[in-house]
Design a protein around this motif. Structure first.
Motif, mmCIF file in Angstrom:
data_model
loop_
_atom_site.group_PDB
_atom_site.id
_atom_site.type_symbol
_atom_site.label_atom_id
_atom_site.label_comp_id
_atom_site.label_asym_id
_atom_site.label_seq_id
_atom_site.Cartn_x
_atom_site.Cartn_y
_atom_site.Cartn_z
ATOM 1 N N THR A 52 0.845 -1.203 0.000
ATOM 2 C CA THR A 52 0.000 0.000 0.000
ATOM 3 C C THR A 52 0.877 1.249 0.000
ATOM 4 O O THR A 52 0.644 2.188 -0.760
ATOM 5 C CB THR A 52 -0.903 0.012 1.256
ATOM 6 N N HIS A 53 1.879 1.235 0.849
ATOM 7 C CA HIS A 53 2.823 2.343 0.986
ATOM 8 C C HIS A 53 3.500 2.621 -0.368
ATOM 9 O O HIS A 53 3.517 3.748 -0.851
ATOM 10 C CB HIS A 53 3.856 1.917 2.038
ATOM 11 N N TRP A 54 4.045 1.568 -0.979
ATOM 12 C CA TRP A 54 4.763 1.724 -2.239
ATOM 13 C C TRP A 54 3.835 2.175 -3.360
ATOM 14 O O TRP A 54 4.209 3.001 -4.200
ATOM 15 C CB TRP A 54 5.477 0.436 -2.629
ATOM 16 N N GLU A 55 2.613 1.679 -3.393
ATOM 17 C CA GLU A 55 1.679 2.051 -4.459
ATOM 18 C C GLU A 55 1.402 3.554 -4.448
ATOM 19 O O GLU A 55 1.360 4.199 -5.500
ATOM 20 C CB GLU A 55 0.372 1.268 -4.302
ATOM 21 N N ILE A 56 1.243 4.122 -3.267
ATOM 22 C CA ILE A 56 1.013 5.568 -3.177
ATOM 23 C C ILE A 56 2.268 6.336 -3.585
ATOM 24 O O ILE A 56 2.193 7.303 -4.352
ATOM 25 C CB ILE A 56 0.542 5.958 -1.755
ATOM 26 N N VAL A 119 4.186 8.912 3.248
ATOM 27 C CA VAL A 119 3.047 8.010 3.353
ATOM 28 C C VAL A 119 3.112 7.402 4.741
ATOM 29 O O VAL A 119 4.133 6.839 5.134
ATOM 30 C CB VAL A 119 3.075 6.922 2.260
ATOM 31 N N ILE A 120 2.037 7.540 5.465
ATOM 32 C CA ILE A 120 1.997 7.132 6.865
ATOM 33 C C ILE A 120 2.165 5.624 7.026
ATOM 34 O O ILE A 120 1.543 4.834 6.329
ATOM 35 C CB ILE A 120 0.661 7.569 7.510
ATOM 36 N N SER A 121 3.018 5.255 7.972
ATOM 37 C CA SER A 121 3.136 3.888 8.479
ATOM 38 C C SER A 121 2.723 3.957 9.941
ATOM 39 O O SER A 121 3.016 4.953 10.619
ATOM 40 C CB SER A 121 4.565 3.378 8.375
ATOM 41 N N LYS A 122 2.095 2.921 10.434
ATOM 42 C CA LYS A 122 1.617 2.949 11.825
ATOM 43 C C LYS A 122 2.729 3.269 12.813
ATOM 44 O O LYS A 122 2.554 4.072 13.716
ATOM 45 C CB LYS A 122 0.966 1.609 12.191
ATOM 46 N N GLY A 123 3.887 2.663 12.636
ATOM 47 C CA GLY A 123 4.965 2.830 13.602
ATOM 48 C C GLY A 123 5.665 4.165 13.564
ATOM 49 O O GLY A 123 6.353 4.533 14.515
ATOM 50 N N THR A 124 5.537 4.922 12.468
ATOM 51 C CA THR A 124 6.272 6.181 12.349
ATOM 52 C C THR A 124 5.365 7.383 12.092
ATOM 53 O O THR A 124 5.853 8.467 11.792
ATOM 54 C CB THR A 124 7.319 6.083 11.216
ATOM 55 N N ALA A 125 4.061 7.222 12.231
ATOM 56 C CA ALA A 125 3.115 8.308 11.954
ATOM 57 C C ALA A 125 3.397 9.544 12.801
ATOM 58 O O ALA A 125 3.319 10.674 12.301
ATOM 59 C CB ALA A 125 1.682 7.832 12.170
ATOM 60 N N THR A 126 3.751 9.340 14.070
ATOM 61 C CA THR A 126 3.997 10.498 14.932
ATOM 62 C C THR A 126 5.179 11.330 14.432
ATOM 63 O O THR A 126 5.187 12.547 14.610
ATOM 64 C CB THR A 126 4.242 10.067 16.397
ATOM 65 N N ASN A 127 6.154 10.698 13.777
ATOM 66 C CA ASN A 127 7.266 11.456 13.197
ATOM 67 C C ASN A 127 6.786 12.334 12.044
ATOM 68 O O ASN A 127 7.168 13.498 11.937
ATOM 69 C CB ASN A 127 8.361 10.521 12.679
ATOM 70 N N ASP A 128 5.972 11.755 11.156
ATOM 71 C CA ASP A 128 5.531 12.487 9.964
ATOM 72 C C ASP A 128 4.662 13.687 10.319
ATOM 73 O O ASP A 128 4.766 14.747 9.704
ATOM 74 C CB ASP A 128 4.775 11.555 9.016
ATOM 75 N N TYR A 129 3.794 13.525 11.315
ATOM 76 C CA TYR A 129 2.916 14.615 11.740
ATOM 77 C C TYR A 129 3.591 15.554 12.737
ATOM 78 O O TYR A 129 3.086 16.648 12.973
ATOM 79 C CB TYR A 129 1.651 14.047 12.398
ATOM 80 N N GLY A 130 4.698 15.134 13.342
ATOM 81 C CA GLY A 130 5.347 15.926 14.387
ATOM 82 C C GLY A 130 6.704 16.478 14.000
ATOM 83 O O GLY A 130 6.802 17.477 13.297
ATOM 84 N N PRO A 131 7.795 15.801 14.445
ATOM 85 C CA PRO A 131 9.127 16.374 14.243
ATOM 86 C C PRO A 131 9.539 16.529 12.776
ATOM 87 O O PRO A 131 10.261 17.467 12.443
ATOM 88 C CB PRO A 131 10.067 15.419 14.984
ATOM 89 N N LYS A 132 9.084 15.638 11.909
ATOM 90 C CA LYS A 132 9.456 15.800 10.499
ATOM 91 C C LYS A 132 8.730 16.991 9.885
ATOM 92 O O LYS A 132 9.319 17.766 9.133
ATOM 93 C CB LYS A 132 9.172 14.512 9.720
ATOM 94 N N LYS A 133 7.457 17.149 10.221
ATOM 95 C CA LYS A 133 6.710 18.317 9.730
ATOM 96 C C LYS A 133 7.383 19.602 10.194
ATOM 97 O O LYS A 133 7.567 20.542 9.418
ATOM 98 C CB LYS A 133 5.258 18.252 10.213
ATOM 99 N N ALA A 134 7.797 19.642 11.463
ATOM 100 C CA ALA A 134 8.470 20.826 12.000
ATOM 101 C C ALA A 134 9.792 21.088 11.272
ATOM 102 O O ALA A 134 10.110 22.227 10.936
ATOM 103 C CB ALA A 134 8.702 20.662 13.496
ATOM 104 N N ALA A 135 10.557 20.023 11.012
ATOM 105 C CA ALA A 135 11.845 20.186 10.320
ATOM 106 C C ALA A 135 11.644 20.623 8.869
ATOM 107 O O ALA A 135 12.397 21.459 8.366
ATOM 108 C CB ALA A 135 12.635 18.879 10.380
ATOM 109 N N TYR A 136 10.629 20.087 8.195
ATOM 110 C CA TYR A 136 10.357 20.501 6.813
ATOM 111 C C TYR A 136 9.964 21.979 6.774
ATOM 112 O O TYR A 136 10.393 22.725 5.890
ATOM 113 C CB TYR A 136 9.263 19.649 6.188
ATOM 114 N N ALA A 137 9.162 22.412 7.746
ATOM 115 C CA ALA A 137 8.775 23.829 7.792
ATOM 116 C C ALA A 137 9.986 24.707 8.076
ATOM 117 O O ALA A 137 10.183 25.740 7.429
ATOM 118 C CB ALA A 137 7.692 24.037 8.849
#
Length: 196
Positions: A52-56, A119-137
């Motif tokens: 699913t992850h790769w398809e997106i 693309v969200i994975s259950k184990g790393t979702a908090t990174n994508d919505y949190g520290p990674k979003k902050a670092a990208y901004a």
């Protein structure tokens, strides 16, 4: 003790653990193929890539290649160091601006990133919505897209300011993601994005 182990030990003693040392260490580990590895805030995260992850990811990359051509610098799971302590991210999709060059260490520069998709994975979702979003901004990445197959939703972040984005748009899978008013300049269709 190998040279690498010696270097890691010295870095730990000196308090100078760097992303290069950490990635060298990871390259020597027996990590299963198809496992995504990145460093967020000095913590190592590994997650197996699901179909699913790769398809997106594939659909986003294809849309970018259709828009910018095969010569464009569009990467998946390639290390880019971002602002913050020990942030060696390997975005699911990163598009660099035309003329982007590697730095003196041979790494792509975060200053040249104009689009990131995770693309969200259950184990790393908090990174994508949190520290990674902050670092990208903080890195002033103009467009950050999160595709969440668990929610069946895309989150589009634009207008970076400090360590956040001023604008967030949420759309359900099936809706068109209109990025024509951004540096990406395309409409991303999500009707074929799979869900988990």
């Amino acid at each position: 003790m190998t040279v690498l182990e010696d270097r890691i030990a010295m870095a730990e003693i000196d308090g100078e653990l760097t992303l290069d040392v950490m990635f060298e260490w990871l390259e020597k580990m027996p990590i299963p193929e198809g496992t995504r590895v990145e460093i967020v805030g000095g913590n190592i995260f590994m997650s197996p890539q699901r179909d699913t992850h790769w398809e997106i990811i594939r659909r986003v990359v294809r849309a970018l290649e259709d828009r910018f051509g095969m010569a464009a610098k569009i990467f998946s799971d390639v290390r880019i160091d971002f602002p913050g302590p020990l942030n060696g991210f390997c975005p699911d999709v990163a598009k660099l601006r035309e003329g982007a060059q590697k730095n003196s260490e041979g790494h792509w520069r975060h200053e040249d990133v104009e689009f990131v998709a995770e693309v969200i994975s259950k184990g790393t979702a908090t990174n994508d919505y949190g520290p990674k979003k902050a670092a990208y901004a903080k890195a002033e990445v103009p467009v950050y897209l999160i595709a969440d197959p668990y929610q069946g939703r895309c989150h589009i972040y634009t207008h970076p300011k400090d360590d956040d984005y001023a604008t967030e748009t949420k759309l359900s899978f099936g809706d068109e993601v209109d990025l024509t008013g951004t540096v990406v300049g395309l409409i991303l269709t999500t009707d074929e994005f799979p869900r988990d």
